[in-house]
Design a protein around this motif. Structure first.
Motif, short mmCIF file in Angstrom:
data_model
loop_
_atom_site.label_atom_id
_atom_site.label_comp_id
_atom_site.label_asym_id
_atom_site.label_seq_id
_atom_site.Cartn_x
_atom_site.Cartn_y
_atom_site.Cartn_z
N ILE A 213 -2.14 4.09 -12.82
CA ILE A 213 -1.63 4.54 -11.51
C ILE A 213 -0.71 3.48 -10.90
O ILE A 213 0.37 3.77 -10.39
CB ILE A 213 -2.80 4.86 -10.57
N PHE A 214 -1.15 2.22 -10.96
CA PHE A 214 -0.30 1.14 -10.46
C PHE A 214 0.96 1.00 -11.31
O PHE A 214 2.05 0.79 -10.78
CB PHE A 214 -1.08 -0.18 -10.46
N ALA A 215 0.81 1.14 -12.63
CA ALA A 215 1.96 0.99 -13.53
C ALA A 215 3.02 2.04 -13.26
O ALA A 215 4.23 1.76 -13.33
CB ALA A 215 1.49 1.06 -14.99
N ARG A 216 2.60 3.26 -12.94
CA ARG A 216 3.57 4.33 -12.64
C ARG A 216 4.36 4.02 -11.38
O ARG A 216 5.46 4.52 -11.20
CB ARG A 216 2.83 5.66 -12.47
N GLY A 218 5.32 1.06 -10.79
CA GLY A 218 6.07 -0.14 -11.13
C GLY A 218 5.35 -1.43 -10.79
O GLY A 218 5.99 -2.47 -10.63
N ILE A 219 4.02 -1.36 -10.69
CA ILE A 219 3.24 -2.53 -10.29
C ILE A 219 2.29 -2.91 -11.42
O ILE A 219 1.48 -2.08 -11.89
CB ILE A 219 2.43 -2.24 -9.01
N SER A 220 2.35 -4.14 -11.87
CA SER A 220 1.43 -4.65 -12.89
C SER A 220 0.28 -5.37 -12.19
O SER A 220 0.51 -6.22 -11.32
CB SER A 220 2.16 -5.62 -13.83
N ILE A 221 -0.94 -5.02 -12.55
CA ILE A 221 -2.10 -5.63 -11.89
C ILE A 221 -3.04 -6.25 -12.90
O ILE A 221 -3.06 -5.89 -14.09
CB ILE A 221 -2.89 -4.58 -11.05
N GLU A 222 -3.83 -7.18 -12.43
CA GLU A 222 -4.92 -7.78 -13.20
C GLU A 222 -6.12 -7.91 -12.28
O GLU A 222 -5.99 -8.22 -11.09
CB GLU A 222 -4.53 -9.16 -13.74
N ALA A 223 -7.28 -7.66 -12.83
CA ALA A 223 -8.49 -7.78 -12.02
C ALA A 223 -8.84 -9.26 -11.84
O ALA A 223 -8.88 -10.02 -12.80
CB ALA A 223 -9.65 -7.07 -12.70
N ARG A 224 -9.06 -9.66 -10.59
CA ARG A 224 -9.53 -11.02 -10.34
C ARG A 224 -11.02 -11.12 -10.67
O ARG A 224 -11.49 -12.14 -11.18
CB ARG A 224 -9.31 -11.37 -8.87
N THR A 260 -13.17 2.53 3.79
CA THR A 260 -12.29 3.17 2.81
C THR A 260 -11.07 3.75 3.51
O THR A 260 -11.17 4.23 4.64
CB THR A 260 -13.02 4.29 2.05
N LYS A 261 -9.94 3.71 2.81
CA LYS A 261 -8.69 4.23 3.36
C LYS A 261 -7.96 5.04 2.29
O LYS A 261 -7.98 4.69 1.10
CB LYS A 261 -7.78 3.07 3.80
N PRO A 262 -7.28 6.13 2.70
CA PRO A 262 -6.45 6.88 1.75
C PRO A 262 -5.34 5.99 1.20
O PRO A 262 -4.86 5.08 1.87
CB PRO A 262 -5.87 8.02 2.59
N ILE A 263 -4.95 6.26 -0.05
CA ILE A 263 -3.83 5.54 -0.66
C ILE A 263 -2.63 6.47 -0.62
O ILE A 263 -2.59 7.49 -1.32
CB ILE A 263 -4.15 5.11 -2.11
N ALA A 264 -1.66 6.15 0.22
CA ALA A 264 -0.57 7.08 0.54
C ALA A 264 0.25 7.48 -0.68
O ALA A 264 0.71 8.62 -0.78
CB ALA A 264 0.33 6.47 1.61
N ASP A 265 0.46 6.57 -1.63
CA ASP A 265 1.34 6.86 -2.76
C ASP A 265 0.58 7.03 -4.08
O ASP A 265 1.15 6.85 -5.16
CB ASP A 265 2.40 5.77 -2.90
N ALA A 266 -0.69 7.41 -4.01
CA ALA A 266 -1.47 7.68 -5.23
C ALA A 266 -1.91 9.14 -5.21
O ALA A 266 -2.87 9.51 -4.54
CB ALA A 266 -2.69 6.76 -5.30
N SER A 267 -1.18 9.98 -5.93
CA SER A 267 -1.47 11.41 -5.94
C SER A 267 -2.46 11.82 -7.02
O SER A 267 -3.01 12.92 -6.99
CB SER A 267 -0.17 12.21 -6.11
N ALA A 268 -2.70 10.94 -7.99
CA ALA A 268 -3.62 11.26 -9.08
C ALA A 268 -5.03 11.45 -8.55
O ALA A 268 -5.44 10.82 -7.57
CB ALA A 268 -3.60 10.14 -10.12
N ARG A 269 -5.79 12.33 -9.19
CA ARG A 269 -7.15 12.62 -8.76
C ARG A 269 -8.13 12.39 -9.91
O ARG A 269 -7.78 12.53 -11.08
CB ARG A 269 -7.27 14.07 -8.27
#
Length: 303
Positions: A213-216, A218-224, A260-269
């Protein structure tokens, strides 16, 4: 051939066939590796043909071994199932049902269905087992469980499915976090903070889902921080150590230390399915499916 291999030797062979390693197979069977090797060789001598090809670098199945594994791999679970079924009948109960479930179903879906089912069919011997999504697929194919609550999507001609729920993702934040007063957050905003995510070993389906979801975007993430269970994730986030992403279902059960807060740009369910092997549908399983449909409908619930 004057005799046939016993069930213990066949079980040992099938463990080696699955692991393709005498060392790992011996660890699973809790026996000495050399003893396991001798057992397989003796079985091959009894049968009159080679089942396993051994070299110093690898272990593989011969053509005969592949066929023997395919035809006998379910023998152990079939015998165990027969013994258990006979015991249930001897105790005067009417059927058994083995249910697998994963973390996202443990909060609400599985308990709701089980609660209603046990009230309607108290005579059924019900067994519940926590199993990750990928493990459930294997266990259903082997007839080690009868039905499973797992993450979707999943389509396969061998299996039937009943949709349970389709939920959006939410951001999980510490109560005092700077984003906690916002109506919604974005993926980019979340990626700026240390991420607390499920470990790959225990969250083999959801973790790649979140990363994608982050990659779509354009964001690369790593778990801390990587955690093996949901309670650990909520605990660390609640302590202020980082932020996380979870399904909407957590909103109904979140502790006081997180928001908890909605994620505005994450449409995947996140999709939760009830799945069963069409080859092993019992009367008890039919009733369980009926109970699930009475609660969630044939199309499931979309949040």
């Amino acid at each position: 051939m004057s005799a046939l291999p016993n069930s213990r030797d066949i079980e040992a062979f099938n463990v080696v066939a699955m692991e393709l390693s005498f060392r790992r197979a011996a660890e699973r069977l809790a026996i000495d590796q050399s003893a396991l090797s001798r057992r397989i060789r003796q079985m091959e001598e009894l049968l009159g043909y080679q089942l396993i090809r051994r070299t110093t670098r690898e272990v593989s199945l011969t053509a005969a071994g592949e066929i023997f594994h395919e035809r006998t791999r379910l023998l152990g679970s079939t015998i165990q199932s027969a013994v258990h079924s006979a015991r249930i009948a001897a105790e005067g109960k009417k059927g058994q049902l083995r249910v697998g479930y994963m973390s996202f179903a443990a909060i609400e879906a599985m308990p709701r269905v089980v609660h209603k089912f046990t009230r309607l069919y108290p005579e059924v011997d019900l067994t519940l087992k926590y199993i990750r999504t990928q493990g459930q697929k294997i266990d259903l194919a082997r007839n080690d469980i009868d039905v499973g609550f797992m993450l979707g999507p999943f389509t396969h001609p061998q299996f039937e499915t009943q949709p349970i729920s389709l939920e959006p993702l939410v951001a999980v934040l510490p109560m005092e976090h700077r984003l906690s007063t916002r109506e919604s957050v974005t993926l980019e905003e979340l990626a700026r903070f240390p991420l607390v995510l499920g470990s790959m070993s225990e969250w083999d389906f959801f973790r790649p889902f979140v990363v994608d979801i982050f990659a779509r975007a354009g964001i690369s993430i790593e778990a801390r921080y990587e955690i093996s269970d949901a309670m650990g994730i909520l605990g660390l986030v609640g302590s202020g150590i980082g932020v996380s992403v979870y399904s909407h279902g957590i909103v109904r059960f979140q502790p006081r230390t997180v928001v908890t807060k909605p994620i505005a740009d994450a449409s995947a369910r996140i999709e939760t399915l009830l799945v069963w092997n069409r080859a092993y549908r019992s009367h008890a399983l039919t009733n369980f499916i009926g109970v699930a449909r009475s609660i969630y409908g044939r199309e499931g619930i979309i949040y």
